[in-house]
Design a protein around this motif. Structure first.
Motif, mmCIF file in Angstrom:
data_model
loop_
_atom_site.group_PDB
_atom_site.id
_atom_site.type_symbol
_atom_site.label_atom_id
_atom_site.label_comp_id
_atom_site.label_asym_id
_atom_site.label_seq_id
_atom_site.Cartn_x
_atom_site.Cartn_y
_atom_site.Cartn_z
ATOM 1 N N VAL A 13 0.842 -1.190 0.000
ATOM 2 C CA VAL A 13 0.000 0.000 0.000
ATOM 3 C C VAL A 13 0.878 1.240 0.000
ATOM 4 C CG1 VAL A 13 -1.978 -1.048 1.177
ATOM 5 C CG2 VAL A 13 -0.161 0.033 2.525
ATOM 6 N N HIS A 14 0.274 2.362 -0.325
ATOM 7 C CA HIS A 14 0.972 3.643 -0.242
ATOM 8 C C HIS A 14 0.850 4.200 1.175
ATOM 9 C CE1 HIS A 14 1.752 3.808 -4.478
ATOM 10 N NE2 HIS A 14 0.468 3.665 -4.772
ATOM 11 N N THR A 15 1.719 5.124 1.478
ATOM 12 C CA THR A 15 1.651 5.811 2.767
ATOM 13 C C THR A 15 0.253 6.380 2.985
ATOM 14 O OG1 THR A 15 3.991 6.381 2.699
ATOM 15 C CG2 THR A 15 2.589 7.713 4.127
ATOM 16 N N GLY A 16 -0.269 6.153 4.205
ATOM 17 C CA GLY A 16 -1.612 6.605 4.533
ATOM 18 C C GLY A 16 -2.701 5.598 4.234
ATOM 19 N N GLY A 17 -2.349 4.527 3.587
ATOM 20 C CA GLY A 17 -3.322 3.502 3.247
ATOM 21 C C GLY A 17 -3.639 2.587 4.408
ATOM 22 N N SER A 18 -4.497 1.613 4.130
ATOM 23 C CA SER A 18 -4.961 0.683 5.164
ATOM 24 C C SER A 18 -4.834 -0.750 4.680
ATOM 25 C CB SER A 18 -6.424 0.956 5.509
ATOM 26 O OG SER A 18 -6.602 2.252 6.045
ATOM 27 N N LEU A 19 -4.614 -1.626 5.650
ATOM 28 C CA LEU A 19 -4.621 -3.062 5.412
ATOM 29 C C LEU A 19 -5.243 -3.747 6.612
ATOM 30 C CD1 LEU A 19 -1.049 -3.779 3.962
ATOM 31 C CD2 LEU A 19 -3.213 -4.018 2.736
ATOM 32 N N ARG A 20 -5.734 -4.942 6.375
ATOM 33 C CA ARG A 20 -6.313 -5.743 7.466
ATOM 34 C C ARG A 20 -5.678 -7.123 7.444
ATOM 35 N NH1 ARG A 20 -11.344 -6.177 10.427
ATOM 36 N NH2 ARG A 20 -12.205 -8.294 10.446
ATOM 37 N N LEU A 21 -5.129 -7.509 8.580
ATOM 38 C CA LEU A 21 -4.562 -8.846 8.734
ATOM 39 C C LEU A 21 -5.502 -9.684 9.589
ATOM 40 C CD1 LEU A 21 -0.826 -8.002 9.592
ATOM 41 C CD2 LEU A 21 -1.875 -8.301 7.353
ATOM 42 N N SER A 22 -5.608 -10.946 9.240
ATOM 43 C CA SER A 22 -6.411 -11.876 10.028
ATOM 44 C C SER A 22 -5.619 -13.138 10.296
ATOM 45 C CB SER A 22 -7.718 -12.228 9.299
ATOM 46 O OG SER A 22 -8.540 -11.094 9.152
ATOM 47 N N CYS A 23 -5.928 -13.752 11.415
ATOM 48 C CA CYS A 23 -5.260 -15.003 11.779
ATOM 49 C C CYS A 23 -6.279 -15.896 12.470
ATOM 50 C CB CYS A 23 -4.074 -14.733 12.693
ATOM 51 S SG CYS A 23 -3.206 -16.226 13.227
ATOM 52 N N ALA A 24 -6.443 -17.091 11.938
ATOM 53 C CA ALA A 24 -7.365 -18.059 12.522
ATOM 54 C C ALA A 24 -6.564 -19.204 13.132
ATOM 55 C CB ALA A 24 -8.317 -18.585 11.458
ATOM 56 N N ALA A 25 -6.910 -19.551 14.356
ATOM 57 C CA ALA A 25 -6.236 -20.641 15.064
ATOM 58 C C ALA A 25 -7.167 -21.837 15.206
ATOM 59 C CB ALA A 25 -5.778 -20.177 16.441
ATOM 60 N N SER A 26 -6.604 -23.007 15.055
ATOM 61 C CA SER A 26 -7.356 -24.234 15.284
ATOM 62 C C SER A 26 -6.521 -25.169 16.151
ATOM 63 C CB SER A 26 -7.700 -24.919 13.960
ATOM 64 O OG SER A 26 -6.527 -25.243 13.246
ATOM 65 N N GLY A 27 -7.211 -25.992 16.928
ATOM 66 C CA GLY A 27 -6.519 -26.974 17.736
ATOM 67 C C GLY A 27 -6.122 -26.510 19.119
ATOM 68 N N ARG A 28 -6.676 -25.384 19.570
ATOM 69 C CA ARG A 28 -6.310 -24.927 20.906
ATOM 70 C C ARG A 28 -6.896 -25.840 21.979
ATOM 71 N NH1 ARG A 28 -10.426 -22.009 23.514
ATOM 72 N NH2 ARG A 28 -12.108 -21.285 22.139
ATOM 73 N N THR A 29 -6.242 -25.807 23.150
ATOM 74 C CA THR A 29 -6.633 -26.692 24.233
ATOM 75 C C THR A 29 -7.380 -25.958 25.341
ATOM 76 O OG1 THR A 29 -4.704 -28.092 23.811
ATOM 77 C CG2 THR A 29 -5.747 -28.303 25.977
ATOM 78 N N TYR A 30 -6.978 -24.714 25.605
ATOM 79 C CA TYR A 30 -7.496 -23.978 26.748
ATOM 80 C C TYR A 30 -8.475 -22.897 26.305
ATOM 81 C CZ TYR A 30 -3.555 -26.192 29.051
ATOM 82 O OH TYR A 30 -2.666 -27.110 29.543
ATOM 83 N N SER A 31 -9.357 -22.518 27.216
ATOM 84 C CA SER A 31 -10.293 -21.428 26.914
ATOM 85 C C SER A 31 -9.617 -20.076 27.073
ATOM 86 C CB SER A 31 -11.522 -21.511 27.820
ATOM 87 O OG SER A 31 -11.135 -21.436 29.187
#
Length: 115
Positions: free
Chosen positions: A12-30
Motif C-alpha cells: 500500500v501507499h503511505t496513509g493507506g490501510s490493510l487488514r490482517l487476520s489469523c485463525a487458530a485451530s486446535g487450541r486446548t485452553y479457553s
C-alpha cells in the motif's frame, strides 16, 4: 498442536490501510492470547498488538491510534486493522498464539508501505 492461518498483507501507499487476520485451530485452553509481531530483516521481532480471550489489549506505542486489534472467540480469530500506514510499518508480520502450555507462530505475511 495449534495451527495458524494468516491472511491479508500486501503493498500500500503511505496513509493507506490493510487488514490482517489469523485463525487458530486446535487450541486446548479457553484462556489464550493472540496477536501480531513484526520483524524487519536484521532486527529483532517486536510486538505490534495482542489481545487475550478476556479482551485485554496490548499495543506498541508507535501504532496506537492507527492500529486496532479485535478478536472472535468463537472462531479463535484475531484481526489487525492497520490505518494510516507509514513506510516504517514495512515488515513481515507474524501471527502469535499463546496458551498456558505453549506458544505458536504463523509463517508470516509481508506488509510493504511505499512512500
Amino acid at each position: 498442536q495449534v495451527q495458524l492461518v494468516e491472511s491479508g498483507g500486501g503493498l500500500v501507499h503511505t496513509g493507506g490501510s490493510l487488514r490482517l487476520s489469523c485463525a487458530a485451530s486446535g487450541r486446548t485452553y479457553s484462556y489464550y492470547t493472540m496477536g501480531w509481531y513484526r520483524q524487519v530483516p536484521g532486527n529483532q521481532r517486536e510486538l505490534v498488538a495482542t489481545i487475550s480471550s478476556f479482551g485485554r489489549v496490548t499495543l506498541e506505542d508507535s501504532v496506537k491510534g492507527r492500529f486496532t486489534i479485535s478478536r472472535d472467540n468463537l472462531k479463535t480469530t484475531v484481526h489487525l486493522q492497520m490505518n494510516d500506514l507509514k513506510p516504517e510499518d514495512t515488515a513481515i508480520y507474524y501471527c502469535y498464539f499463546n496458551e498456558p502450555d505453549n506458544s505458536y507462530w504463523g509463517q508470516g505475511t509481508q506488509v510493504t508501505v511505499s512512500s
